[in-house]
Design a protein around this motif. Sequence first.
Motif, PDB file in Angstrom:
ATOM      1  N   LEU A   1       0.812  -1.222   0.000  1.00 51.31           N
ATOM      2  CA  LEU A   1       0.000   0.000   0.000  1.00 51.31           C
ATOM      3  C   LEU A   1       0.845   1.273   0.000  1.00 51.31           C
ATOM      4  O   LEU A   1       0.394   2.308  -0.494  1.00 51.31           O
ATOM      5  CB  LEU A   1      -0.965   0.010   1.182  1.00 51.31           C
ATOM      6  CG  LEU A   1      -2.083  -1.036   1.145  1.00 51.31           C
ATOM      7  CD1 LEU A   1      -2.956  -0.921   2.388  1.00 51.31           C
ATOM      8  CD2 LEU A   1      -2.919  -0.910  -0.122  1.00 51.31           C
ATOM      9  N   SER A   2       2.060   1.213   0.559  1.00 57.87           N
ATOM     10  CA  SER A   2       2.913   2.405   0.601  1.00 57.87           C
ATOM     11  C   SER A   2       3.779   2.539  -0.643  1.00 57.87           C
ATOM     12  O   SER A   2       4.526   3.509  -0.775  1.00 57.87           O
ATOM     13  CB  SER A   2       3.817   2.374   1.838  1.00 57.87           C
ATOM     14  OG  SER A   2       4.820   1.374   1.697  1.00 57.87           O
ATOM     15  N   GLY A   3       3.692   1.573  -1.546  1.00 62.31           N
ATOM     16  CA  GLY A   3       4.553   1.603  -2.722  1.00 62.31           C
ATOM     17  C   GLY A   3       6.021   1.479  -2.358  1.00 62.31           C
ATOM     18  O   GLY A   3       6.888   2.032  -3.030  1.00 62.31           O
ATOM     19  N   GLY A   4       6.297   0.775  -1.267  1.00 66.78           N
ATOM     20  CA  GLY A   4       7.674   0.599  -0.817  1.00 66.78           C
ATOM     21  C   GLY A   4       8.213   1.727   0.037  1.00 66.78           C
ATOM     22  O   GLY A   4       9.374   1.708   0.436  1.00 66.78           O
ATOM     23  N   ARG A   5       7.392   2.739   0.342  1.00 68.48           N
ATOM     24  CA  ARG A   5       7.811   3.880   1.186  1.00 68.48           C
ATOM     25  C   ARG A   5       7.571   3.552   2.646  1.00 68.48           C
ATOM     26  O   ARG A   5       6.692   4.108   3.302  1.00 68.48           O
ATOM     27  CB  ARG A   5       7.049   5.144   0.791  1.00 68.48           C
ATOM     28  CG  ARG A   5       7.323   5.621  -0.594  1.00 68.48           C
ATOM     29  CD  ARG A   5       8.556   6.491  -0.753  1.00 68.48           C
ATOM     30  NE  ARG A   5       8.556   7.566   0.219  1.00 68.48           N
ATOM     31  CZ  ARG A   5       9.632   7.889   0.948  1.00 68.48           C
ATOM     32  NH1 ARG A   5      10.758   7.272   0.817  1.00 68.48           N
ATOM     33  NH2 ARG A   5       9.564   8.880   1.801  1.00 68.48           N
ATOM     34  N   TRP A   6       8.333   2.597   3.169  1.00 65.65           N
ATOM     35  CA  TRP A   6       8.225   2.216   4.565  1.00 65.65           C
ATOM     36  C   TRP A   6       9.605   1.767   5.028  1.00 65.65           C
ATOM     37  O   TRP A   6      10.505   1.564   4.220  1.00 65.65           O
ATOM     38  CB  TRP A   6       7.200   1.093   4.761  1.00 65.65           C
ATOM     39  CG  TRP A   6       7.684  -0.245   4.259  1.00 65.65           C
ATOM     40  CD1 TRP A   6       7.714  -0.681   2.969  1.00 65.65           C
ATOM     41  CD2 TRP A   6       8.232  -1.297   5.048  1.00 65.65           C
ATOM     42  NE1 TRP A   6       8.241  -1.944   2.897  1.00 65.65           N
ATOM     43  CE2 TRP A   6       8.575  -2.348   4.164  1.00 65.65           C
ATOM     44  CE3 TRP A   6       8.476  -1.454   6.412  1.00 65.65           C
ATOM     45  CZ2 TRP A   6       9.142  -3.534   4.603  1.00 65.65           C
ATOM     46  CZ3 TRP A   6       9.040  -2.647   6.840  1.00 65.65           C
ATOM     47  CH2 TRP A   6       9.361  -3.677   5.943  1.00 65.65           C
ATOM     48  N   GLY A   7       9.759   1.634   6.311  1.00 68.55           N
ATOM     49  CA  GLY A   7      11.019   1.165   6.855  1.00 68.55           C
ATOM     50  C   GLY A   7      10.939   1.092   8.359  1.00 68.55           C
ATOM     51  O   GLY A   7       9.859   1.119   8.949  1.00 68.55           O
TER      52      GLY A   7
END
Length: 158
Positions: free
Chosen positions: A126-132
């Motif tokens: 859902l974040s398009g890979g914008r997580w960490g």
Amino acid sequence: RQQGMGSVCELTSGICMAWPLPADASCAATARRLYRTAAAAVGLGAGLAYDGITMASELAANTLHAAGPGGRSEFWLYLRGGGVSRELVCEVFDPSPGWSSGFAPVPVPAPPEATSGRGLQVVHDLSGGRWGHHLTCSRLGRPSCDGKVVWFALPAPF
């Protein structure tokens, strides 16, 4: 960044807002309510807001496993960047140092029969890979405690 508890409407002033999460099953509902209000305050569209609410709920629910009974989990929201690069960042803190190697597990699809294990995959998708994630200290209460946050970011209109 400053921090504080208060109204999510204060996000537009550049403050990182922090709230305690209940140490029970209501933590996900608390995260959904806070994120929903923040998304409206910064003008996220309905689709992005729904995705953010879903991810906030997943991360909050994960704290029940990571923090254990009576653990101090926290929900943080702030705006980062400006103009077309502005984004609403959601971080969920728990006192488990997990992933101390510096690397979060790569989300892999859970088997169809699994009853859990889909949270990070949902956040990743859902974040398009914008997580960490990163190791840090709690913001609320004294004394502070060590742990980690897992975060995601979604574009916020300027």
